[in-house]
Motif scaffolding. Structure first.
Motif, short mmCIF file in Angstrom:
data_model
loop_
_atom_site.label_atom_id
_atom_site.label_comp_id
_atom_site.label_asym_id
_atom_site.label_seq_id
_atom_site.Cartn_x
_atom_site.Cartn_y
_atom_site.Cartn_z
N HIS A 192 0.83 -1.21 0.00
CA HIS A 192 0.00 0.00 0.00
C HIS A 192 0.87 1.26 0.00
CE1 HIS A 192 -3.09 2.92 1.06
NE2 HIS A 192 -2.28 3.33 2.03
N VAL A 217 0.51 3.84 -3.09
CA VAL A 217 -0.44 4.93 -2.84
C VAL A 217 -0.05 6.24 -3.54
CG1 VAL A 217 0.57 5.76 -0.67
CG2 VAL A 217 -1.88 5.96 -1.05
N TRP A 231 -5.59 4.34 -6.49
CA TRP A 231 -5.40 3.61 -5.24
C TRP A 231 -5.92 4.45 -4.08
CZ3 TRP A 231 -3.79 -1.33 -4.96
CH2 TRP A 231 -3.52 -1.85 -3.70
N ASP A 273 -6.22 6.21 -0.67
CA ASP A 273 -5.39 6.59 0.48
C ASP A 273 -6.36 6.88 1.62
OD1 ASP A 273 -3.34 7.28 2.13
OD2 ASP A 273 -3.00 9.25 1.24
N SER A 308 -8.75 1.25 3.36
CA SER A 308 -7.85 0.32 2.66
C SER A 308 -7.03 -0.50 3.66
CB SER A 308 -6.94 1.06 1.69
OG SER A 308 -6.19 2.05 2.34
#
Length: 160
Positions: A71, A75, A81, A83, A87
């Motif tokens: 991640h 990110v 993706w 943030d 997540s």
């Protein structure tokens, strides 16, 4: 005896390879010379311990550390993706569900975290849907964190 050496061996091998590549100063690998890479290395070592040595309790920290490391690498590189705290909770849910597949424990926690992650990741969309409902439901929705707290207290107090 081999199972006891698997985890520390993988950590030493992974860290050594990472630091060796860092000393070689390969410009293409420059983004990988950071702390999220170390999280991924430790996470993968846990996963190898979990699946390779059949120490299935190591799957949970393996997925969490690997997922968090991935991640943090992705990110800032992919705009799609998320943030968002959702997540992280999704990664934790995945860890519980993967551990459940091998141990038979953690299904409830996995689904609980999965539902929470979906609620958090799609919070704005859900609020939009509630906007077309009567205002009493929309007002009640603002207090969902209290519902989480009550459920947590119930689980702490409940006897088996």
């Amino acid at each position: 005896m081999r199972n006891q050496r698997l985890f520390p061996g993988m950590i030493l091998l992974g860290f050594g390879a990472c630091f060796f590549l860092q000393q070689l100063n390969i410009s293409l690998l420059q983004p990988l010379y950071s702390w999220p890479t170390l999280l991924i290395i430790v996470g993968i070592a846990f996963l190898i311990q979990g699946y390779g040595a059949k120490d299935y309790e190591a799957i949970l920290p393996g997925v969490i550390l690997t997922g968090f490391g991935v991640h943090f690498h992705i990110v800032n590189r992919l705009e799609i993706w998320p943030d968002h705290i959702g997540s992280f909770i999704l990664i934790i849910a995945l860890a519980f569900l993967l551990r459940y597949l091998k141990t038979g424990a953690g299904l409830f926690q996995g689904f609980l975290f999965l539902i929470l992650a979906v609620l958090l990741l799609f919070y704005d969309t859900i609020l939009g849907w509630l906007g077309i409902l009567p205002s009493s439901v929309s007002t009640a929705w603002r207090f969902w964190p209290l519902l989480l707290m009550v459920a947590g207290l119930f689980l702490l107090i409940k006897k088996k």
